[in-house]
Design a protein around this motif. Structure first.
Motif, PDB file in Angstrom:
ATOM      1  N   ARG A  28      -7.217  -0.462 -12.210  1.00  0.00           N
ATOM      2  CA  ARG A  28      -7.573  -0.955 -10.881  1.00  0.00           C
ATOM      3  C   ARG A  28      -7.656  -2.514 -10.822  1.00  0.00           C
ATOM      4  O   ARG A  28      -8.344  -3.002 -11.619  1.00  0.00           O
ATOM      5  CB  ARG A  28      -8.977  -0.409 -10.557  1.00  0.00           C
ATOM      6  CG  ARG A  28      -9.341   1.024 -10.469  1.00  0.00           C
ATOM      7  CD  ARG A  28     -10.373   1.363  -9.190  1.00  0.00           C
ATOM      8  NE  ARG A  28      -9.768   2.701  -8.730  1.00  0.00           N
ATOM      9  CZ  ARG A  28     -10.149   3.832  -9.304  1.00  0.00           C
ATOM     10  NH1 ARG A  28     -10.860   3.781 -10.521  1.00  0.00           N
ATOM     11  NH2 ARG A  28      -9.842   5.004  -8.766  1.00  0.00           N
ATOM     12  N   LEU A  29      -6.762  -2.838  -9.962  1.00  0.00           N
ATOM     13  CA  LEU A  29      -6.610  -4.421  -9.804  1.00  0.00           C
ATOM     14  C   LEU A  29      -6.944  -4.661  -8.417  1.00  0.00           C
ATOM     15  O   LEU A  29      -7.132  -3.857  -7.555  1.00  0.00           O
ATOM     16  CB  LEU A  29      -5.382  -4.964 -10.072  1.00  0.00           C
ATOM     17  CG  LEU A  29      -4.653  -4.606 -11.693  1.00  0.00           C
ATOM     18  CD1 LEU A  29      -3.455  -5.426 -11.774  1.00  0.00           C
ATOM     19  CD2 LEU A  29      -5.632  -4.949 -12.751  1.00  0.00           C
ATOM     20  N   ARG A  30      -7.254  -6.034  -8.167  1.00  0.00           N
ATOM     21  CA  ARG A  30      -7.486  -6.459  -6.767  1.00  0.00           C
ATOM     22  C   ARG A  30      -6.297  -6.091  -6.008  1.00  0.00           C
ATOM     23  O   ARG A  30      -6.460  -5.884  -4.650  1.00  0.00           O
ATOM     24  CB  ARG A  30      -7.794  -8.027  -6.596  1.00  0.00           C
ATOM     25  CG  ARG A  30      -8.852  -8.261  -6.011  1.00  0.00           C
ATOM     26  CD  ARG A  30      -9.517  -9.659  -6.032  1.00  0.00           C
ATOM     27  NE  ARG A  30      -9.402 -10.229  -7.365  1.00  0.00           N
ATOM     28  CZ  ARG A  30      -9.595 -11.523  -7.813  1.00  0.00           C
ATOM     29  NH1 ARG A  30      -9.111 -12.327  -6.903  1.00  0.00           N
ATOM     30  NH2 ARG A  30      -9.624 -11.800  -8.887  1.00  0.00           N
ATOM     31  N   SER A  31      -5.128  -6.096  -6.604  1.00  0.00           N
ATOM     32  CA  SER A  31      -3.947  -5.966  -5.599  1.00  0.00           C
ATOM     33  C   SER A  31      -3.703  -4.356  -5.376  1.00  0.00           C
ATOM     34  O   SER A  31      -2.694  -3.919  -4.845  1.00  0.00           O
ATOM     35  CB  SER A  31      -2.790  -6.543  -6.465  1.00  0.00           C
ATOM     36  OG  SER A  31      -2.560  -5.987  -7.747  1.00  0.00           O
ATOM     37  N   ASP A  33      -4.521   0.113  -7.051  1.00  0.00           N
ATOM     38  CA  ASP A  33      -4.538   0.928  -7.899  1.00  0.00           C
ATOM     39  C   ASP A  33      -3.171   1.422  -8.625  1.00  0.00           C
ATOM     40  O   ASP A  33      -2.388   1.710  -7.774  1.00  0.00           O
ATOM     41  CB  ASP A  33      -5.276   2.154  -7.653  1.00  0.00           C
ATOM     42  CG  ASP A  33      -6.733   2.002  -7.184  1.00  0.00           C
ATOM     43  OD1 ASP A  33      -7.120   0.877  -7.504  1.00  0.00           O
ATOM     44  OD2 ASP A  33      -7.278   2.808  -6.705  1.00  0.00           O
ATOM     45  N   TYR A  34      -2.846   1.369  -9.977  1.00  0.00           N
ATOM     46  CA  TYR A  34      -1.737   1.682 -10.498  1.00  0.00           C
ATOM     47  C   TYR A  34      -2.073   2.792 -11.541  1.00  0.00           C
ATOM     48  O   TYR A  34      -2.816   2.759 -12.412  1.00  0.00           O
ATOM     49  CB  TYR A  34      -1.138   0.502 -11.268  1.00  0.00           C
ATOM     50  CG  TYR A  34      -1.139  -0.905 -10.276  1.00  0.00           C
ATOM     51  CD1 TYR A  34       0.207  -0.952  -9.757  1.00  0.00           C
ATOM     52  CD2 TYR A  34      -2.257  -1.644 -10.248  1.00  0.00           C
ATOM     53  CE1 TYR A  34       0.443  -2.065  -8.828  1.00  0.00           C
ATOM     54  CE2 TYR A  34      -1.832  -2.531  -9.068  1.00  0.00           C
ATOM     55  CZ  TYR A  34      -0.789  -2.839  -8.629  1.00  0.00           C
ATOM     56  OH  TYR A  34      -0.732  -3.953  -7.767  1.00  0.00           O
ATOM     57  N   PRO A  35      -1.354   3.920 -11.310  1.00  0.00           N
ATOM     58  CA  PRO A  35      -1.610   5.167 -12.244  1.00  0.00           C
ATOM     59  C   PRO A  35      -0.958   5.034 -13.417  1.00  0.00           C
ATOM     60  O   PRO A  35       0.135   4.416 -13.685  1.00  0.00           O
ATOM     61  CB  PRO A  35      -0.843   6.250 -11.371  1.00  0.00           C
ATOM     62  CG  PRO A  35      -0.073   5.788 -10.338  1.00  0.00           C
ATOM     63  CD  PRO A  35      -0.583   4.110 -10.235  1.00  0.00           C
ATOM     64  N   LEU A  65       2.757   2.978 -13.633  1.00  0.00           N
ATOM     65  CA  LEU A  65       3.569   3.010 -12.525  1.00  0.00           C
ATOM     66  C   LEU A  65       3.318   1.773 -11.434  1.00  0.00           C
ATOM     67  O   LEU A  65       2.077   1.455 -11.261  1.00  0.00           O
ATOM     68  CB  LEU A  65       3.556   3.985 -11.652  1.00  0.00           C
ATOM     69  CG  LEU A  65       3.974   5.452 -12.053  1.00  0.00           C
ATOM     70  CD1 LEU A  65       3.813   6.621 -10.933  1.00  0.00           C
ATOM     71  CD2 LEU A  65       5.329   5.249 -12.401  1.00  0.00           C
ATOM     72  N   ILE A  66       4.388   0.686 -11.335  1.00  0.00           N
ATOM     73  CA  ILE A  66       4.012  -0.566 -10.748  1.00  0.00           C
ATOM     74  C   ILE A  66       5.214  -0.208  -9.582  1.00  0.00           C
ATOM     75  O   ILE A  66       6.183  -0.104 -10.008  1.00  0.00           O
ATOM     76  CB  ILE A  66       4.166  -1.503 -11.485  1.00  0.00           C
ATOM     77  CG1 ILE A  66       2.962  -1.490 -12.592  1.00  0.00           C
ATOM     78  CG2 ILE A  66       3.996  -2.649 -10.679  1.00  0.00           C
ATOM     79  CD1 ILE A  66       3.318  -2.729 -13.430  1.00  0.00           C
ATOM     80  N   PRO A  67       4.918  -0.611  -8.264  1.00  0.00           N
ATOM     81  CA  PRO A  67       6.116  -0.504  -7.412  1.00  0.00           C
ATOM     82  C   PRO A  67       7.052  -2.011  -7.306  1.00  0.00           C
ATOM     83  O   PRO A  67       6.587  -2.885  -7.915  1.00  0.00           O
ATOM     84  CB  PRO A  67       5.335  -0.564  -6.011  1.00  0.00           C
ATOM     85  CG  PRO A  67       3.898  -0.828  -6.321  1.00  0.00           C
ATOM     86  CD  PRO A  67       3.877  -0.867  -7.638  1.00  0.00           C
TER      87      PRO A  67
END
Ligand SMILES: [Zn+2]
Ligand SMILES: [Zn+2]
Length: 177
Positions: A28-31, A33-35, A65-67
Motif C-alpha cells: 500500500r503506497l500513496r500512489s 495498492d500493488y498486489p 504487479l506494477i502497471p
C-alpha cells in the motif's frame, strides 16, 4: 510475521536467525495498492551488539504487479532484497543518530518482518516501469492501447513554442531588409 527478540536481547553477542513467510499480500503506497503475486520466505538474522543495539540482516525476494507507466498493463516486478540495519531500540526517534536506522519495525521485543521489508521495498521502488522498452502506450485522444491495435485519431498538434516564433519573426525581418 513477528520475530521474538527477547532471547537475543537477554544475552550480549547473541544471534537469532529465523525464516518467516511474508504475510502482506498488497503493497500500500500513496500512489495505489500493488498486489504481491509471489514471495520467498524472509531470512532474518538479528545480532545483539551491545545494550539495546542490534544488527539486523535480511534476505528476501518478492514479485509485485506494477502497471506499465505508458499503457497501464500490469508488469511483474521482482524485488531482490539483501540489507543490513543497525538499530538501537532503547532510543527515541529524536535520539537517533546518523549511523542508526529508524526502527519502526520493532515493537517492544518483537520485530515485524513485513514492516522491516516494507521500508526496504519503498527505497527500491522503481521510478517507472515499462512492459517493454518500446511500449507504444495509450492513444492520448481515445485511450486505446497502441500495442494492441491502432486507432484513427490524429495526434494533437504540438503547441508552437513561443520562443521559436520570435526567432522566426526576427529572421523574416532580416530577409525584408
Ligand atoms: Zn506498456
Ligand atoms: Zn485514438
Amino acid at each position: 510475521m513477528l520475530i521474538n527478540l527477547s532471547d537475543v536481547l537477554s544475552d550480549q553477542h547473541k544471534t537469532v536467525e529465523e525464516t518467516v513467510p511474508l504475510t502482506m499480500d498488497t503493497i500500500r503506497l500513496r500512489s495505489g495498492d500493488y498486489p504481491v503475486v509471489g514471495s520467498e520466505p524472509i531470512r532474518v538474522r538479528a545480532e545483539h551488539l551491545k545494550e539495546k543495539e542490534l544488527l539486523i540482516t535480511a534476505d528476501a525476494s518478492l514479485t509485485v504487479l506494477i502497471p506499465c507507466c505508458r499503457c497501464l498493463e500490469d508488469v511483474k516486478h521482482d524485488f531482490v532484497l539483501h540489507f543490513t540495519k543497525h538499530v538501537d531500540i532503547g532510543l527515541s526517534d529524536a535520539e537517533l543518530t546518523e549511523d542508526l536506522d529508524e526502527s519502526d519495525f520493532i515493537d517492544g521485543y518483537h520485530l515485524d518482518a513485513d514492516r522491516l521489508l516494507f521500508g526496504e521495498i519503498l527505497s527500491e521502488w522503481p521510478e517507472k516501469v515499462l512492459c517493454r522498452e518500446d511500449c507504444k502506450g495509450l492513444c492520448r485522444v481515445c485511450g486505446c492501447d497502441l500495442n494492441k491495435g491502432t486507432c484513427t485519431c490524429r495526434e494533437p498538434e504540438p503547441e508552437p513554442d513561443p520562443r521559436m516564433s520570435v526567432v522566426r519573426d526576427l529572421f523574416k525581418n532580416f530577409k525584408e531588409v
